[in-house]
Design a protein around this motif. Structure first.
Motif, PDB file in Angstrom:
ATOM      1  N   ASN A  78      85.604-115.829  47.757  1.00  0.00           N
ATOM      2  CA  ASN A  78      85.192-114.857  48.766  1.00  0.00           C
ATOM      3  C   ASN A  78      84.832-115.511  50.091  1.00  0.00           C
ATOM      4  N   GLU A  79      84.107-116.623  49.987  1.00  0.00           N
ATOM      5  CA  GLU A  79      83.686-117.324  51.188  1.00  0.00           C
ATOM      6  C   GLU A  79      84.907-117.825  51.976  1.00  0.00           C
ATOM      7  N   TRP A  80      85.865-118.397  51.238  1.00  0.00           N
ATOM      8  CA  TRP A  80      87.072-118.917  51.876  1.00  0.00           C
ATOM      9  C   TRP A  80      87.896-117.782  52.483  1.00  0.00           C
ATOM     10  N   ASN A  81      87.953-116.708  51.739  1.00  0.00           N
ATOM     11  CA  ASN A  81      88.668-115.522  52.194  1.00  0.00           C
ATOM     12  C   ASN A  81      88.096-115.022  53.519  1.00  0.00           C
ATOM     13  N   ASP A  82      86.775-114.975  53.586  1.00  0.00           N
ATOM     14  CA  ASP A  82      86.119-114.533  54.820  1.00  0.00           C
ATOM     15  C   ASP A  82      86.476-115.449  55.978  1.00  0.00           C
ATOM     16  N   PHE A  83      86.489-116.754  55.701  1.00  0.00           N
ATOM     17  CA  PHE A  83      86.791-117.711  56.757  1.00  0.00           C
ATOM     18  C   PHE A  83      88.231-117.565  57.251  1.00  0.00           C
ATOM     19  N   VAL A  84      89.172-117.417  56.312  1.00  0.00           N
ATOM     20  CA  VAL A  84      90.582-117.414  56.719  1.00  0.00           C
ATOM     21  C   VAL A  84      91.022-116.059  57.277  1.00  0.00           C
ATOM     22  N   TYR A  85      90.602-114.990  56.608  1.00  0.00           N
ATOM     23  CA  TYR A  85      91.204-113.695  56.937  1.00  0.00           C
ATOM     24  C   TYR A  85      90.287-112.673  57.606  1.00  0.00           C
ATOM     25  N   ASN A  86      89.040-112.591  57.181  1.00  0.00           N
ATOM     26  CA  ASN A  86      88.247-111.430  57.584  1.00  0.00           C
ATOM     27  C   ASN A  86      87.597-111.613  58.946  1.00  0.00           C
ATOM     28  N   ARG A  87      87.909-110.687  59.842  1.00  0.00           N
ATOM     29  CA  ARG A  87      87.314-110.712  61.178  1.00  0.00           C
ATOM     30  C   ARG A  87      86.784-109.330  61.483  1.00  0.00           C
ATOM     31  N   LYS A  88      85.667-109.287  62.198  1.00  0.00           N
ATOM     32  CA  LYS A  88      85.139-108.002  62.643  1.00  0.00           C
ATOM     33  C   LYS A  88      85.916-107.576  63.881  1.00  0.00           C
ATOM     34  N   SER A  89      86.141-106.277  63.985  1.00  0.00           N
ATOM     35  CA  SER A  89      86.757-105.773  65.212  1.00  0.00           C
ATOM     36  C   SER A  89      85.645-105.086  66.001  1.00  0.00           C
ATOM     37  N   LEU A  90      84.935-105.906  66.761  1.00  0.00           N
ATOM     38  CA  LEU A  90      83.734-105.414  67.427  1.00  0.00           C
ATOM     39  C   LEU A  90      84.063-104.586  68.653  1.00  0.00           C
ATOM     40  N   ARG A  91      83.255-103.579  68.897  1.00  0.00           N
ATOM     41  CA  ARG A  91      83.281-102.906  70.197  1.00  0.00           C
ATOM     42  C   ARG A  91      82.033-103.381  70.928  1.00  0.00           C
TER      43      ARG A  91
END
Lengths: 90, 998
Positions: A37-50
């Motif tokens: 999960n941690e690696w997944n967050d690093f590689v793929y998951n990004r917030k789309s901030l407003r």
């Protein structure tokens, strides 16, 4: 076209830069046990901030330095820019 | 036809220079300084085109950028351009233009039948009608609608015109040269600010060209002329006419299109047609003025109905009467100005004013001139088909709901004034939150988002005195902050006539029993009834009403229609206009030529062309070139009548049997220096790098963090802390950025520097069994024997006085070397290799032979490293270190990446050993399976094996590891081919790699 204050070169137009994504992402240390999960967050998951977003840009047609840019994703206002190694106080 | 509607002694045209032109094939004449519109009107031509939907006859409505009708097809110097506004096109000798949107002619248009079918073409008609049956859309409806709806016709020829781009920086950018633009520019310029003043028309002055005012004891026009000539003399000011600022973008970047040649019969030599200016301004002053809005009434689209300000402009600027029996229909004082101008030129008009008992200086002047006025009167409908012949007029009750007895009055034009709409497009594009001003029934700019200030009529200020005062002030104060200079300018005294309040009236009710079309949007044929339908059908948001009815969506962007549309919606919905809100203004403000946007980046100029130092040698030796990224590389060297296939086969064979030389300058090269360089490489590449000795090269693979192969290449240790990295031609720039990213952001503690040296070194690969013999003769003083320079060895040598780097590396799978010399010596090196190599039967080889050699050796390249494959897929898993960490290593544990049946590179040979396999084909188990036939893999690269003289391909195949020896089918629906094939090892030639080590 954005007008970006390169901390090394001064005000330059956006077409001298290339975008590098979220600057708050930290690469996990080498040789460290790390969960899927941690690696997944690093590689793929990004917030789309407003709103306010700290992001990376590289001045590819200038000094070639990676810089950090604090930008509002909705209004494109740029608040501050930082050198790669500068600490960003919020 | 002579210019019957031209009056003497009025206008700014040059009567000494007569110009002839053609419209719809007929010859007319006009004067220098005319627009196509004013010249046609001077000849009494009002019918210019047909409307978009109903093909109703249309004339001129405005005199400039707001024109909704007068769109023509222009012919200039053998070229044609569609969608030109006749009101903006300046006349030149020999101009030719045609009407659009009519067939067979503007006088007899078959499409006008739509006008009688209009009951069948209400709002949303297309949405409702052409939805089913579904299959009818492409075959019947769409082609029909396209033919019926198009405006002009784009040329299919190559555009010979040249367009340029320019980047500019300034303190103040001022949009519009009316009174506010001139005053603010003057004040700012006097403070020493760098000013750009842009005017879209050929003449400067804006409303001062047509208004009857005095500034500083001279006419407004003379004052404007004086200011402009003074500004032109100042070195800190750029004054541009024919230049439209059409877009306001982020961070005060505005874009302006300057027409340089459109007013000339042909573009001057070495001149562009248009120039696009990208202007970064510290401050922007918007002085774009206002556009008169129409009053809506029956048949208000008949040729001869036009804005009263346009009629005044045609008269005062061009000396043209739009009619000799005019009717003026107004709800404010502006209409009287037009009537007074007519009177001054001996033309009597009748003024209908919707107001009951207005009083003002202008009305008094009109009265004293003997102009007939009817108060509380409206035009109910215009009569006439191709030209106004008369008007039905009536009195109107105080509540504006009841019409009195209708009376028909003869007239040949109707000049309409429904008050003024500030031009807020630029302010709105910049992000300004506009607000509705009840006093003028229009939106004006509110709080600025960027550094922009709106002045004068664009800000809803219609008094000249106030406009000049605020504009001088703004120009001074804004520039003062930048230049720290404060030069006060005395504000000149102004003489103007005071106006009275306009009437909040915008649409004439329909008389009983009549069903006149009352148009809101003239270009898209949107009538009052269409808006009513949209609202009845439940559309509420103004954005939805706009899209359903197409109100304001034409090329004029609703400059004359938006506010009336809003008024209608708010009235039916019983809301106030501000709560209905306006639709979003988007750039461009006016249409911009695609050519101007593209600029010089056309064809070969769309990207740089990079050539190796040996390029001219290749050219002289019949090389046929291919684009490799931005480089031009020899694909093959043509001998006699050879084709690509024959030549590349010959070249590849010669490498396998003798020796060949290939230009490898284009490979990316990165110089890496620093005490931590080895550690850095160890993290970047998947294999181990810490123990690479000086004078040795190693092949490396680098991944992205997601485990996908990013690039491969060899890196050589030149000295203790100095490495020379090579990348593929295509990935060179990305790899450099990638390395910089990790050095600057992730591991700043590593003391390493990287720099691109791609262009500093010229490279030549010499490959083949005789390459060592050749090398020895090139470097007689060096020991290049098997022991002296082993496989993956490196040394420096002296090439007849030139310092060279010698790498024993091989892409072709043969015994091979790569030589690098400084770029300036590239050609010298190449010629020496060819000269000395003659006795070994050397031949140059291009990229096609290079591909053949690497494919049959099973060396993966760009077509396998395609951004979707991991090391295992490319049979490179042996190079991924188990012991150390590296970029992307953690991702290789993903379930899909370690699946038993993971895809892998294999070789593919057709069973008949004859049929070439198209690249990109799919591999399937059963050629006759029902579609979609499950795909097992794809052909990544194909060649004709010179070793075995049969076709051979590489493929990425699911469960490739266990497929060797299996029989499958290659399918290419594109090439209509089904080929039975056998799967073999990807290492088709020399699987043990003995040749490179020989």
């Amino acid at each position: 076209m954005l007008y970006i204050n390169c901390p090394h070169c001064g005000m330059r137009s956006q077409n001298e830069f290339s975008y590098g994504g979220d600057a708050s992402i930290k690469r996990p240390e080498l040789n460290k046990e790390i969960s899927d999960n941690e690696w997944n967050d690093f590689v793929y998951n990004r917030k789309s901030l407003r709103g306010k977003h700290l992001e990376l840009w590289q001045h590819i047609s200038g000094c070639r330095q990676w810089i950090k840019v604090e930008r509002d994703t909705a209004t494109h206002e740029i608040f501050r820019t930082f050198k790669a190694d500068e600490e960003v106080a919020s | 036809m002579t210019q019957n509607y031209r009056v003497e002694n009025t206008g700014l045209i040059n009567r000494d220079k007569k110009l002839s032109f053609k419209f719809n094939g007929k010859k007319y004449s006009g004067y220098e300084g005319d627009t196509l519109a004013s010249a046609l009107l001077a000849n009494g031509v009002h019918l210019i085109g047909r409307s978009f939907k109903y093909h109703r006859p249309r004339g001129f409505f405005g005199a400039g950028v707001d024109e909704p009708y007068a769109v023509v097809q222009l012919f200039r110097n053998g070229e044609t351009e569609p969608n030109i506004k006749a009101t903006e096109q300046e006349l030149f000798e020999g101009l030719e233009a045609n009407s659009v949107n009519c067939w067979p002619s503007v006088n007899f248009d078959i499409g006008a039948i739509n006008n009688f079918l209009k009951i069948f073409l209400p709002a949303g008609f297309y949405y409702k009608t052409f939805m089913w049956p579904k299959s009818f859309w492409y075959r019947i409806y769409e082609p029909f609608i396209r033919k019926a709806a198009g405006l002009g016709v784009a040329s299919t020829k190559h555009d010979k015109e040249r367009y340029e781009h320019k980047y500019e920086y300034c303190d103040l950018l001022i949009a519009g040269s009316g009174p506010s633009g001139l005053a603010s520019a003057y004040a700012a310029a006097k403070n020493g600010a760098k000013v750009i003043l842009a005017e879209d028309k050929p003449r400067f002055g804006g409303s001062l060209l047509t208004s009857d005012v005095n500034i500083g004891n001279q006419s407004g026009r003379d004052w404007a002329e004086g200011i402009v000539s003074e500004l032109k003399e100042m070195s800190n000011v750029v004054v541009k006419n024919r230049s439209q600022i059409f877009g306001y973008y982020d961070h005060n970047m505005l874009v302006m299109s300057e027409k340089i040649s459109d007013h000339l019969p042909k573009t001057k030599k070495f001149h562009p047609n248009k120039k696009l200016w990208y202007i970064r301004a510290k401050e922007v002053l918007i002085s774009s003025g206002s556009i008169e809005r129409p009053i809506v009434f029956g048949n208000n689209d008949t040729p001869g109905v036009m804005l009263s300000s346009a009629a005044k402009e045609y008269l005062k600027v061009y000396g043209v009467l739009v009619g000799k029996n005019p009717l003026v229909f107004t709800n404010n004082d502006s209409g009287y100005e037009t009537a007074i101008e007519f009177k001054k030129n001996g033309i009597d008009s009748l003024v209908l004013d919707t107001r009951k008992n207005p009083e003002s200086e202008i009305i008094n002047e009109a009265k004293s001139l003997g102009i007939k006025i009817k108060f509380s009167h409206v035009v109910v409908a215009a009569q006439g088909y191709k030209r106004v012949k008369s008007a039905d007029i009536a009195s109107i009750s105080d509540n504006k709901k009841q019409l009195g007895k209708i009376e028909n009055i003869k007239c040949d034009c109707i000049c309409v004034s429904g008050f003024w709409t500030p031009t807020i497009h630029l302010a709105s594009q910049s992000g300004n939150k506009t607000k509705f001003n009840e006093d003028i029934d229009a939106f004006i700019p509110g709080i600025s988002k960027q550094n922009e200030t709106t002045l004068g009529a664009a800000n809803g200020v219609f008094s000249l005195e106030e406009t000049l005062k605020t504009s001088f002030q703004a120009g001074n104060e804004i520039s003062k902050k930048i230049t720290k200079t404060d030069k006060k300018i005395p504000i000149p005294n102004v003489v103007e006539k005071k106006s009275s309040q306009h009437d909040k009236f915008w649409c004439v009710p329909l008389p009983k029993g009549k069903n006149y079309k009352r148009f809101l949007d003239f270009q898209n044929d949107v009538a009052v009834s269409d808006i009513e339908i949209a609202l009845r059908e439940g559309y509420r948001s103004i954005e939805h009403v706009k899209r359903y009815t197409t109100l304001g969506m034409a090329t004029d962007q609703g400059k004359t229609s938006n506010l009336n549309g809003l008024q209608l919606v708010s009235e039916i919905e019983n809301k106030v206009v501000p709560s209905v809100g306006h639709t979003t203004f988007r750039p461009p403000y006016t249409p911009v030529s695609i050519g101007a946007i593209v600029g010089r980046e056309v064809g070969k100029h769309s990207k740089p062309t990079r050539k190796s130092p040996m390029h001219s040698w290749h050219e002289k030796n019949n090389a046929v070139f291919v684009d490799a990224g931005v480089w031009l590389r020899p694909r093959y060297y043509k001998k006699g009548n050879e084709n690509l296939f024959e030549a590349s086969k010959r070249e590849a064979k010669n490498v396998r049997s003798n020796v060949g030389v290939c230009d490898v300058t284009t490979l990316g090269k990165i110089d890496i220096k620093g005490p931590d360089a080895a550690e850095f490489l160890n993290r970047v590449y998947t294999n181990a790098w810490l123990k690479l000795p000086v004078g040795k090269a190693r092949y490396g693979v680098m991944l992205r963090e997601d485990g996908i192969v990013m690039d491969d290449g060899t890196t050589t240790r030149i000295s203790e802390n100095h490495y020379h990295m090579t990348t593929t031609t295509a990935q060179a720039a990305n790899v450099l950025s990638h390395l910089e990213y990790y050095l600057q952001l992730v591991w700043p503690e590593l003391n390493v520097n990287v720099v691109s040296t791609t262009e500093q070194w010229a490279g030549a690969a010499i490959a083949g069994p005789k390459s060592r013999d050749l090398l020895q003769k090139l470097f007689p003083k060096s020991d290049v024997s098997k022991e002296g320079l082993p496989f993956m060895g490196y040394m420096e040598g002296d090439l007849f006085g030139v310092k060279a780097r010698i790498f024993r590396i091989s892409f072709s799978g043969e015994l091979a070397y790569e030589l690098n010399v400084e770029s300036d010596n590239g050609n010298f090196m190449w010629e020496k290799i060819m000269e000395v190599g003659e006795e070994f039967k050397i031949q140059p080889y291009g990229t096609e032979a290079l591909s053949t050699l690497r494919i049959e050796m099973g060396h993966v390249a760009g077509s396998e490293l395609d951004g979707r494959t991991i090391p295992y897929d490319n049979a490179l898993e042996g190079l991924t270190s188990k012991k150390k960490d590296f970029i992307g290593k953690r991702s290789l544990q993903r379930a899909a990446f370690i699946a038993e049946d993971r895809q892998r590179v294999v070789g593919v040979v057709p069973l008949d050993k004859k049929t070439s396999i198209p690249e990109g084909s799919h591999l399937v188990k059963d050629a006759n399976a029902p579609l979609p036939n499950p795909k097992l893999g794809h052909i990544s690269a194909s060649c004709w094996s010179v070793e075995y003289d049969n076709p051979f391909s590489l493929a990425i195949l699911k469960d490739g590891k266990n497929m060797i020896g299996k029989k499958l089918f290659v399918m290419s629906p594109l090439k209509n081919k089904i080929i039975p094939v056998e799967i073999v090892s990807s290492h088709y030639v020399d699987p043990k790699g003995e040749r490179v080590r020989s």
